[in-house]
Design a protein around this motif. Sequence first.
Motif, PDB file in Angstrom:
ATOM      1  N   UNK A  10       0.400  -1.319  -0.236  1.00 33.28           N
ATOM      2  CA  UNK A  10      -0.222   0.429  -0.319  1.00 33.28           C
ATOM      3  C   UNK A  10       0.533   1.558  -0.263  1.00 33.28           C
ATOM      4  N   UNK A  11       1.979   1.423   0.894  1.00 33.52           N
ATOM      5  CA  UNK A  11       2.669   2.697   0.907  1.00 33.52           C
ATOM      6  C   UNK A  11       4.146   2.787   0.050  1.00 33.52           C
ATOM      7  N   UNK A  12       3.935   1.316  -1.424  1.00 34.52           N
ATOM      8  CA  UNK A  12       4.489   1.691  -2.086  1.00 34.52           C
ATOM      9  C   UNK A  12       3.952   2.284  -3.267  1.00 34.52           C
ATOM     10  N   UNK A  13       2.236   2.229  -3.671  1.00 37.01           N
ATOM     11  CA  UNK A  13       1.383   2.684  -3.919  1.00 37.01           C
ATOM     12  C   UNK A  13       1.256   4.019  -3.839  1.00 37.01           C
ATOM     13  N   UNK A  14       1.189   4.383  -3.069  1.00 34.59           N
ATOM     14  CA  UNK A  14       1.074   6.244  -1.944  1.00 34.59           C
ATOM     15  C   UNK A  14       2.316   6.888  -2.367  1.00 34.59           C
ATOM     16  N   UNK A  15       3.787   5.913  -3.037  1.00 34.46           N
ATOM     17  CA  UNK A  15       4.550   6.849  -3.168  1.00 34.46           C
ATOM     18  C   UNK A  15       4.732   7.767  -4.501  1.00 34.46           C
ATOM     19  N   UNK A  16       4.059   7.194  -5.204  1.00 30.59           N
ATOM     20  CA  UNK A  16       4.000   7.572  -6.367  1.00 30.59           C
ATOM     21  C   UNK A  16       3.063   9.065  -6.540  1.00 30.59           C
ATOM     22  N   UNK A  17       2.695   9.046  -5.776  1.00 35.81           N
ATOM     23  CA  UNK A  17       1.011   9.954  -5.487  1.00 35.81           C
ATOM     24  C   UNK A  17       1.832  11.305  -4.885  1.00 35.81           C
ATOM     25  N   UNK A  18       2.395  10.723  -3.901  1.00 37.60           N
ATOM     26  CA  UNK A  18       3.323  11.747  -2.690  1.00 37.60           C
ATOM     27  C   UNK A  18       4.215  12.814  -3.312  1.00 37.60           C
ATOM     28  N   UNK A  19       4.781  12.186  -3.873  1.00 37.14           N
ATOM     29  CA  UNK A  19       5.601  13.205  -4.772  1.00 37.14           C
ATOM     30  C   UNK A  19       4.892  13.853  -6.398  1.00 37.14           C
ATOM     31  N   UNK A  20       4.114  12.681  -7.121  1.00 33.53           N
ATOM     32  CA  UNK A  20       2.875  13.961  -7.561  1.00 33.53           C
ATOM     33  C   UNK A  20       2.119  15.570  -6.636  1.00 33.53           C
ATOM     34  N   UNK A  21       1.514  14.630  -5.910  1.00 39.78           N
ATOM     35  CA  UNK A  21       1.903  16.716  -4.556  1.00 39.78           C
ATOM     36  C   UNK A  21       2.284  17.272  -4.386  1.00 39.78           C
ATOM     37  N   UNK A  22       3.063  16.480  -4.272  1.00 42.09           N
ATOM     38  CA  UNK A  22       4.517  17.855  -3.323  1.00 42.09           C
ATOM     39  C   UNK A  22       4.658  18.510  -4.558  1.00 42.09           C
ATOM     40  N   UNK A  23       4.865  18.165  -6.036  1.00 38.15           N
ATOM     41  CA  UNK A  23       4.619  19.198  -6.973  1.00 38.15           C
ATOM     42  C   UNK A  23       4.474  20.171  -7.396  1.00 38.15           C
ATOM     43  N   UNK A  24       2.605  19.894  -6.755  1.00 38.94           N
ATOM     44  CA  UNK A  24       1.625  20.961  -7.060  1.00 38.94           C
ATOM     45  C   UNK A  24       1.567  21.933  -5.855  1.00 38.94           C
ATOM     46  N   UNK A  25       2.767  21.691  -4.843  1.00 41.30           N
ATOM     47  CA  UNK A  25       2.945  22.780  -3.434  1.00 41.30           C
ATOM     48  C   UNK A  25       1.411  23.410  -2.685  1.00 41.30           C
ATOM     49  N   UNK A  26       0.142  21.925  -3.022  1.00 40.84           N
ATOM     50  CA  UNK A  26      -1.115  22.560  -2.256  1.00 40.84           C
ATOM     51  C   UNK A  26      -1.135  21.471  -1.007  1.00 40.84           C
ATOM     52  N   UNK A  27      -1.584  21.757  -0.248  1.00 43.06           N
ATOM     53  CA  UNK A  27      -1.593  21.089   1.069  1.00 43.06           C
ATOM     54  C   UNK A  27      -2.256  19.615   0.806  1.00 43.06           C
ATOM     55  N   UNK A  28      -2.220  18.873   1.428  1.00 37.25           N
ATOM     56  CA  UNK A  28      -2.426  17.501   0.990  1.00 37.25           C
ATOM     57  C   UNK A  28      -3.035  16.703   2.065  1.00 37.25           C
ATOM     58  N   UNK A  29      -4.435  16.508   1.689  1.00 38.74           N
ATOM     59  CA  UNK A  29      -5.239  15.175   2.475  1.00 38.74           C
ATOM     60  C   UNK A  29      -5.232  13.640   2.321  1.00 38.74           C
ATOM     61  N   UNK A  30      -4.575  13.988   3.517  1.00 35.00           N
ATOM     62  CA  UNK A  30      -4.520  11.904   4.038  1.00 35.00           C
ATOM     63  C   UNK A  30      -5.610  11.200   4.555  1.00 35.00           C
ATOM     64  N   UNK A  31      -5.769  10.097   3.619  1.00 38.42           N
ATOM     65  CA  UNK A  31      -6.639   9.661   4.825  1.00 38.42           C
ATOM     66  C   UNK A  31      -5.522   7.881   5.018  1.00 38.42           C
ATOM     67  N   UNK A  32      -6.145   7.687   6.758  1.00 38.31           N
ATOM     68  CA  UNK A  32      -5.711   6.561   7.141  1.00 38.31           C
ATOM     69  C   UNK A  32      -6.656   5.335   7.628  1.00 38.31           C
ATOM     70  N   UNK A  33      -7.072   4.618   6.818  1.00 32.17           N
ATOM     71  CA  UNK A  33      -8.042   3.813   7.095  1.00 32.17           C
ATOM     72  C   UNK A  33      -7.415   2.012   8.184  1.00 32.17           C
ATOM     73  N   UNK A  34      -8.164   2.167   9.074  1.00 29.75           N
ATOM     74  CA  UNK A  34      -8.306   0.596   9.508  1.00 29.75           C
ATOM     75  C   UNK A  34      -9.937  -0.003  10.441  1.00 29.75           C
TER      76      UNK A  34
END
Length: 123
Positions: A10-34
Amino acid sequence: MHHVEQKEQRLRRARQTRIRIANQGVARLTVNRTNLHIYATVISDDGTKVLATASTAEGEMRKALGGSGKGGNAAAAEQVGKRIAERAKAAGVEKVAFDRAGFAYHGRVKALAEAAREAGLQF
């Protein structure tokens, strides 16, 4: 499948998204689900500050969800979505990037996102 492995995937899947978001220079709404709960966090565009947080694990949410405090369903996720939007806006955040953190955009994660959009968060 071993749950540690699942989490890594799951974290591997998340990595690209995080890189992409970091480049947008916008706040990030992260979700964690248990299984029991769902958590939403708004993190500043530079990734250093938590600007707002909401989850089914917090006291007032538990009360709002009734004695059982069931945080593992879509209705609860909706409440969290609404709440995170309100708190983000109170912190001066209108626009976020949605970081589903490798979770499928489905069920609770989707319910949270849609409720946050309805409550006025843009993403």
